[in-house]
Design a protein around this motif. Structure first.
Motif, PDB file in Angstrom:
ATOM      1  N   GLY A 106       8.573  15.048  70.506  1.00  0.00           N
ATOM      2  CA  GLY A 106       9.561  15.546  69.706  1.00  0.00           C
ATOM      3  C   GLY A 106       9.093  16.869  69.345  1.00  0.00           C
ATOM      4  O   GLY A 106       7.929  17.297  69.875  1.00  0.00           O
ATOM      5  N   SER A 107       9.706  17.300  68.557  1.00  0.00           N
ATOM      6  CA  SER A 107       9.440  18.522  67.871  1.00  0.00           C
ATOM      7  C   SER A 107       9.357  18.820  66.408  1.00  0.00           C
ATOM      8  O   SER A 107       9.570  17.559  65.742  1.00  0.00           O
ATOM      9  CB  SER A 107      10.146  19.802  68.149  1.00  0.00           C
ATOM     10  N   GLY A 108       8.756  19.443  65.647  1.00  0.00           N
ATOM     11  CA  GLY A 108       8.858  19.842  64.164  1.00  0.00           C
ATOM     12  C   GLY A 108       8.482  21.337  63.967  1.00  0.00           C
ATOM     13  O   GLY A 108       8.345  22.146  64.736  1.00  0.00           O
ATOM     14  N   PHE A 109       8.430  21.604  62.702  1.00  0.00           N
ATOM     15  CA  PHE A 109       8.095  23.016  62.130  1.00  0.00           C
ATOM     16  C   PHE A 109       7.355  23.220  60.921  1.00  0.00           C
ATOM     17  O   PHE A 109       7.411  22.263  60.247  1.00  0.00           O
ATOM     18  CB  PHE A 109       9.479  24.002  62.188  1.00  0.00           C
ATOM     19  N   ILE A 110       6.522  24.107  61.146  1.00  0.00           N
ATOM     20  CA  ILE A 110       5.347  24.356  59.928  1.00  0.00           C
ATOM     21  C   ILE A 110       6.091  24.845  58.641  1.00  0.00           C
ATOM     22  O   ILE A 110       7.060  25.707  58.636  1.00  0.00           O
ATOM     23  CB  ILE A 110       4.149  25.275  60.171  1.00  0.00           C
ATOM     24  N   LEU A 111       5.629  24.050  57.499  1.00  0.00           N
ATOM     25  CA  LEU A 111       6.331  24.460  56.318  1.00  0.00           C
ATOM     26  C   LEU A 111       5.280  25.383  55.532  1.00  0.00           C
ATOM     27  O   LEU A 111       5.721  26.322  54.655  1.00  0.00           O
ATOM     28  CB  LEU A 111       6.481  23.281  55.410  1.00  0.00           C
ATOM     29  N   ASN A 112       3.877  25.378  55.712  1.00  0.00           N
ATOM     30  CA  ASN A 112       3.252  26.163  54.655  1.00  0.00           C
ATOM     31  C   ASN A 112       1.757  26.136  55.325  1.00  0.00           C
ATOM     32  O   ASN A 112       1.602  25.564  56.407  1.00  0.00           O
ATOM     33  CB  ASN A 112       2.770  25.636  53.409  1.00  0.00           C
ATOM     34  N   LYS A 113       0.917  27.242  55.075  1.00  0.00           N
ATOM     35  CA  LYS A 113      -0.226  27.446  55.643  1.00  0.00           C
ATOM     36  C   LYS A 113      -1.307  26.289  55.692  1.00  0.00           C
ATOM     37  O   LYS A 113      -2.420  26.404  56.097  1.00  0.00           O
ATOM     38  CB  LYS A 113      -1.018  28.806  55.193  1.00  0.00           C
ATOM     39  N   GLU A 114      -0.844  25.379  54.578  1.00  0.00           N
ATOM     40  CA  GLU A 114      -1.880  24.113  54.569  1.00  0.00           C
ATOM     41  C   GLU A 114      -1.642  23.082  55.578  1.00  0.00           C
ATOM     42  O   GLU A 114      -2.347  22.011  55.492  1.00  0.00           O
ATOM     43  CB  GLU A 114      -1.730  23.427  53.255  1.00  0.00           C
ATOM     44  N   GLY A 115      -0.583  23.369  56.440  1.00  0.00           N
ATOM     45  CA  GLY A 115      -0.461  22.437  57.393  1.00  0.00           C
ATOM     46  C   GLY A 115       0.492  21.351  57.249  1.00  0.00           C
ATOM     47  O   GLY A 115       0.646  20.420  58.152  1.00  0.00           O
ATOM     48  N   LEU A 116       1.462  21.328  56.333  1.00  0.00           N
ATOM     49  CA  LEU A 116       2.678  20.493  56.207  1.00  0.00           C
ATOM     50  C   LEU A 116       3.614  20.958  57.409  1.00  0.00           C
ATOM     51  O   LEU A 116       4.082  22.096  57.477  1.00  0.00           O
ATOM     52  CB  LEU A 116       3.209  20.571  54.804  1.00  0.00           C
ATOM     53  N   ILE A 117       4.141  19.836  57.732  1.00  0.00           N
ATOM     54  CA  ILE A 117       5.040  19.867  58.985  1.00  0.00           C
ATOM     55  C   ILE A 117       6.067  18.864  58.750  1.00  0.00           C
ATOM     56  O   ILE A 117       6.096  17.872  58.450  1.00  0.00           O
ATOM     57  CB  ILE A 117       4.383  19.637  60.281  1.00  0.00           C
ATOM     58  N   LEU A 118       7.260  19.366  58.980  1.00  0.00           N
ATOM     59  CA  LEU A 118       8.456  18.545  58.664  1.00  0.00           C
ATOM     60  C   LEU A 118       9.080  18.167  60.273  1.00  0.00           C
ATOM     61  O   LEU A 118       9.218  18.996  61.135  1.00  0.00           O
ATOM     62  CB  LEU A 118       9.688  19.278  58.016  1.00  0.00           C
ATOM     63  N   THR A 119       9.604  17.058  60.433  1.00  0.00           N
ATOM     64  CA  THR A 119      10.012  16.502  61.598  1.00  0.00           C
ATOM     65  C   THR A 119      11.079  15.420  61.421  1.00  0.00           C
ATOM     66  O   THR A 119      11.243  15.372  60.286  1.00  0.00           O
ATOM     67  CB  THR A 119       9.028  15.994  62.546  1.00  0.00           C
TER      68      THR A 119
END
Length: 403
Positions: A106-119
Motif C-alpha cells: 500500500g501507500s502512505g504519506f509522511i506527517l512530520n520529520k519525526e517519522g509519523l506516517i498516515l495510511t
C-alpha cells in the motif's frame, strides 16, 4: 544594345528550366529547400546501413511545457518526497498448519520529520512486520502506533530517517465537484505513480469492512491496488484525502481502476490525529445510531413533520442515544430492496446547525470528542423536542453501523 538584357534573362530562365527538369529528380529541389528552410521547427535526418536508408523527422528542440503540464509537474515534485511505499507481512497457515508468509502493499504519506506516517488500516491490518520505502529508495522498519478501524486509518512510525519531507495538509470542507485532483501512490507495486482526475462526487459510502465513511471523496483519477493509504491532492499539491477504496467489480475478477475511486476526507484524519495527540489512542465520538437520510419525497410518503433530516432507524444497545432516551423505528418498511425501520426520532438540528444529511451530523461530531455533550433538535411524531446527548467512544459502542 537594348535587346541584350532581354536575351540574358531568357537565357537564365531556360537554363534554370533545363537544370531542374532534366538534371534533378522530381522533388529534389523541394527536399533541399526543406532542409535549408525548416518552417515547422523540424529537420529531416537519414539513417543508412546494410538494410537501406531510413528518413526521420526530428524536432529541432524540446518544446516548452504548457501551463497545464507545468502544474502537473509542480504537484508531482512537491508531493512525491512525502509519499511512501508500505509493505506488510502477515503469516497464514497452509493445510498442514505450516506458516506461509503473505505480503501486501500500500501507500502512505509522511506527517512530520519525526517519522509519523498516515495510511489505511487495511494496509497494515494483522501484519507481523511493516516496512516503509521512501521515495529515495531507503527502507525502514515501521511500528504501528494506533489504528482506527471505524475510519480505516492507521498511524505508523519509522525511526532515524534523516531529511524527511512532511506532506502539507489542506482542509476537506468546501471541496467542489469538478475540482482537479491528483493521486500519488504505488499501484501494483509501481512506486511513485501519479494519476490525475476530478472530484466526481462527495457522498457517504461503506468501507471494506462495512464501516461508514462520511463525506467520502469520489474521483475518476485512476487508483488501483497499492494506492490505498496514499494522498489525494489538490492542484497545489496539498493533501485533501486518503485514497482508500475502488469501486468493486460486480462481475468478479481482479480489482482495478474503473474510474470510480474513493478517499477519506483529510478532516476526518485530522480529528483522529487530534485524539491520538490528546489521549494516546483514538476516541472518535459516536451517537450509536443507525440512520436514514430524509428528503421531501420520503417525508411526504411517511407523513413526517419536516422534509429534511435524518431518521433514527435503530438505537444501539447501551450507546449514547439510548442513554439519552432517543427512540429508534418500530415499523418495518422497504426502500427499494432495502429494509428500513420507520417511526423513530427525526434529527433536524445538532448544536444549532441544520442537519439534512449524515455528513452534516458527521461534521458536528468531528468537532467534538467522546464524553462531550451536544444538543439535538428532534421531531418525535409531530412534537419538536430538544435532547442533550453525551457522546460515547466509537470503539466502545455496541456492534452495528452507527454514527
Amino acid at each position: 544594345m537594348k535587346l541584350r538584357p532581354v536575351l540574358l534573362v531568357i537565357l537564365i530562365v531556360c537554363g534554370f528550366y533545363y537544370l531542374t527538369t532534366r538534371m534533378m529528380p522530381v522533388g529534389a529541389l523541394a527536399g533541399l529547400l526543406h532542409h535549408s528552410l525548416p518552417l515547422d521547427g523540424t529537420t529531416t535526418s537519414t539513417l543508412s546501413g546494410p538494410a537501406g536508408s531510413l528518413s526521420l523527422t526530428e524536432a529541432n528542440a524540446a518544446p516548452a511545457f504548457d501551463a497545464e503540464e507545468q502544474q502537473n509537474i509542480a504537484v508531482y515534485k512537491r508531493a512525491l518526497p512525502s509519499v511512501v511505499n508500505i509493505t506488510s507481512t502477515a503469516v497464514a497457515f497452509d493445510f498442514f498448519y505450516g506458516p506461509v508468509p503473505q505480503q501486501g502493499q500500500g501507500s502512505g504519506f509522511i506527517l512530520n520529520k519525526e517519522g509519523l506516517i498516515l495510511t489505511n488500516n487495511h494496509v497494515i491490518d494483522n501484519a507481523q512486520r511493516v516496512e516503509v520505502t521512501l521515495s529515495d529508495k531507503h527502507q525502514y522498519k515501521a511500528k504501528v502506533l494506533t489504528t482506527d478501524k471505524a475510519h480505516d486509518l492507521a498511524l505508523i512510525k519509522i525511526e532515524n530517517a534523516p531529511n524527511l519531507v512532511p506532506a502539507t495538509l489542506a482542509g476537506s470542507q468546501g471541496l467542489t465537484v469538478g475540482q482537479r485532483v491528483y493521486a500519488i501512490g504505488n499501484p501494483f507495486g509501481l512506486s511513485g505513480t501519479m494519476t490525475r482526475g476530478i472530484i466526481s462526487a462527495i457522498r457517504s459510502i461503506r468501507g471494506q469492512e462495512g464501516n461508514p465513511i462520511e463525506d467520502a471523496i469520489q474521483t475518476d483519477a485512476a487508483v488501483n491496488p497499492g494506492n490505498s493509504g496514499g494522498p489525494l491532492l489538490n492542484s497545489r499539491g496539498e493533501v485533501i484525502g486518503i485514497t482508500t477504496l475502488i469501486a468493486s467489480n460486480p462481475n468478479g475478477g481482479a480489482d482495478q481502476s474503473a474510474g470510480i475511486g474513493f478517499a477519506i476526507p483529510i478532516d476526518t484524519a485530522k480529528a483522529v490525529l487530534d485524539d491520538f495527540a490528546k489521549y494516546g489512542h483514538v476516541r472518535r465520538p459516536s451517537l450509536d445510531i443507525v440512520t436514514l437520510p430524509i428528503g421531501p419525497d420520503i417525508a411526504d410518503q411517511i407523513g413526517l413533520p419536516a422534509e429534511y433530516g435524518i431518521l433514527i432507524e435503530r438505537v444501539l444497545p447501551g450507546g449514547a442515544a439510548e442513554r439519552a432516551g432517543l427512540h429508534g423505528g418500530t415499523q418495518k418498511a422497504w426502500e427499494g430492496n432495502t429494509p428500513v425501520m420507520l417511526g423513530g426520532d427525526l434529527i433536524v438540528e445538532a448544536d444549532g446547525q441544520t442537519i439534512t444529511t449524515p455528513q452534516d451530523l458527521s461534521n458536528v461530531l468531528n468537532a467534538h470528542h467522546a464524553g462531550d455533550t451536544i444538543s439535538l433538535a428532534i421531531f418525535r411524531g409531530h412534537q419538536k423536542m430538544s435532547v442533550k446527548v453525551t457522546l460515547s467512544d466509537a470503539k466502545e459502542a455496541a456492534s452495528g453501523q452507527s454514527v
